[in-house]
Design a protein around this motif. Structure first.
Motif, mmCIF file in Angstrom:
data_model
loop_
_atom_site.group_PDB
_atom_site.id
_atom_site.type_symbol
_atom_site.label_atom_id
_atom_site.label_comp_id
_atom_site.label_asym_id
_atom_site.label_seq_id
_atom_site.Cartn_x
_atom_site.Cartn_y
_atom_site.Cartn_z
ATOM 1 N N GLY A 1 0.595 -1.235 -0.134
ATOM 2 C CA GLY A 1 -0.006 0.034 -0.115
ATOM 3 C C GLY A 1 0.986 1.092 -0.007
ATOM 4 N N THR B 1 0.568 5.835 -0.532
ATOM 5 C CA THR B 1 -0.487 7.122 -0.707
ATOM 6 C C THR B 1 0.088 8.055 -1.678
ATOM 7 N N ALA C 1 -4.775 7.149 -0.419
ATOM 8 C CA ALA C 1 -4.353 5.937 0.081
ATOM 9 C C ALA C 1 -4.769 4.907 -0.815
#
Length: 466
Positions: free
Chosen positions: A299, A301, A306
């Protein structure tokens, strides 16, 4: 590209014969230092049938933003494999010879200063060669940039062959040979007149090809340097250059089109993605166009949002950022600047295909991931054996999968929310089509009813675009 515009092929064959049989020192020296590529018949089915479209009914010279046809993909492959400096696309028939560069609006994502200085000079050389043929029918030559008002013959969309290869570093030209010999003329004119016209057209095609070869050879160092500069600007993330009035004769405010490139584009994975299959197709389209895409390992941003692992990132600091922008963005509104457009003026693969695509305006792009060769597979069945299966119809591939099942005579039904339900005992067929079309089936809620389904067009479910 249009099968019933024949003499571009004939002119190319004449040039090939000359190059292959020449013994003079100048031609031999040219061939010793230069690679010249001919795609002699870009639409063989159309040429054989005498039709504008290919055998599938597609106008190939409107297909380069989507590359739906094998001939289009072959032409794109030639551009990627050869990386030409100059490219001609021979067409017909416009009454007099027409040689691009085009009118405004100009594609806002081009490095137009690097293109127009060569395109205009090369067009003048081709014009001189056509006029030197001495035919009364070749005394008039139209260069749209010089001779036509804005909107009459623009280079705004990346759907056309030359406009697409410009993003790959070529100085692209459409050439229109003058005298009509197809359609009504083919059936209505005497054979002697058709032969006369065709001979002149072949002269024009060969003359433009020969003049373009001469320009390319004469200006090879500058063309190579400017191709490198095009890619360098993209990789460095530099702003487009301001082009002053008179940069080439006739360049003015009506020709000034530009953009501010996004810093990156994100094609999300997971719940934020409207259609996994559309997103995968979009990623594959970008990669097939030599656009660099990264798939995130974890993951991250970007732009204050996000994103989960598996999302795709197009860092716009790359050599072919212009084409990436042309395919991904919604585009600019030129309606107040030009009274008309030659052809298609609105497109966006994200909007057209239904994939969620997010623009990141600025900031650093540091995404841990790997370069994409092909999008990750999207076909799967997320339901246990014995459960009815459901597919949300969001993409053309979803429609194809449903039609495949219906074509096998399976009893599908449509739920109130528009999803398609397949009975649990069709699981084997569902597994097969999920893999074939890259689509996802989930477990249908227990007790879901619905109405029986019939086959429908795969075009029906794409969301609208302006």
């Amino acid at each position: 590209m249009h099968g019933d515009e024949w003499e571009g092929t004939d002119g190319a064959l004449r040039v090939i014969e000359h190059l292959a049989t020449a013994t003079d020192p100048a031609t031999l020296a040219l061939l010793d230092r230069t690679r010249i590529y001919f795609n002699v018949t870009a639409n063989p089915d159309g040429r054989n049938a005498g039709t504008r479209a290919n055998a599938a009914g597609f106008d190939l010279n409107r297909d380069f933003a989507t590359a739906s046809q094998p001939e289009t993909r072959a032409m794109r492959g030639i551009a990627l494999a050869t990386q030409p400096l100059v490219m001609l696309d021979e067409h017909g028939y416009t009454g007099d010879t027409l040689i691009e560069p085009a009118t405004a609006p100009h594609g806002q994502n081009y490095e137009y200063d690097l293109y127009i200085k060569h395109a205009y000079a090369n067009a003048l050389g081709m014009e001189a060669a056509v006029k030197a043929l001495g035919h009364a029918e070749t005394e008039s030559v139209t260069i749209p940039f010089r001779d036509l008002p804005p909107g009459d013959w623009d280079d705004w969309p990346p759907i056309f062959t030359p406009m697409n290869v410009m993003y790959h570093g070529a100085v692209g030209h459409t050439v229109e040979i003058p005298l009509r010999v197809n359609r009504a003329a083919y059936t209505g004119l005497p054979e002697s007149e058709l032969r006369r016209r065709s001979a002149i057209n072949t002269d024009v095609a060969a003359a433009t090809i020969g003049a373009a070869i001469t320009y390319t050879d004469t200006h090879r160092d500058a063309l190579i340097a400017d191709q490198i500069e095009l890619f360098r600007r993209g990789a460095a993330g530099e702003a487009q250059r301001f082009i002053p009035d008179g940069y080439v004769p006739g360049f003015g405010p009506e020709d000034r089109y530009s953009t501010t490139f996004a810093r990156a584009w994100v094609i999300p994975a997971g719940p934020g993605q409207r259609s996994d299959v559309a997103a995968a197709r979009l990623v594959d389209m970008l990669v097939d166009n030599d656009i660099r895409v990264t798939r995130a390992h974890r993951g991250f941003t970007l732009g204050g949002r996000a994103y989960p692992a598996g999302s795709y990132v197009v860092d716009m600091h790359q050599p072919k950022r212009g084409l990436a922008a042309a395919l991904l963005e919604a585009g600019g509104d030129v309606s107040q600047r030009v009274p008309q457009m030659y052809d298609i003026s609105g497109w966006s693969l994200g909007l057209l295909w239904g994939a969620t695509v997010d623009q990141v305006a600025s900031g650093p792009v540091r995404v841990p991931g790997s370069p994409v060769v092909a999008a990750a597979p999207t076909g799967r069945v997320d339901a246990a054996p014995g459960q009815d299966l459901a597919i949300a119809v969001r993409d053309g591939k979803d429609v194809q999968a449903v039609n495949d099942l219906l074509g096998r005579g399976l009893p599908l039904r449509r739920a109130a929310d528009g999803s398609i339900i397949a009975p649990a005992d069709t699981r084997a067929a569902v597994l097969e089509v999920a893999d074939r079309y890259g689509v996802r089936f989930t477990a249908a809620p227990a007790g879901t009813s619905g109405t029986p389904c019939a086959r429908r067009s795969s075009r029906a479910r794409s969301p609208p675009t302006s």
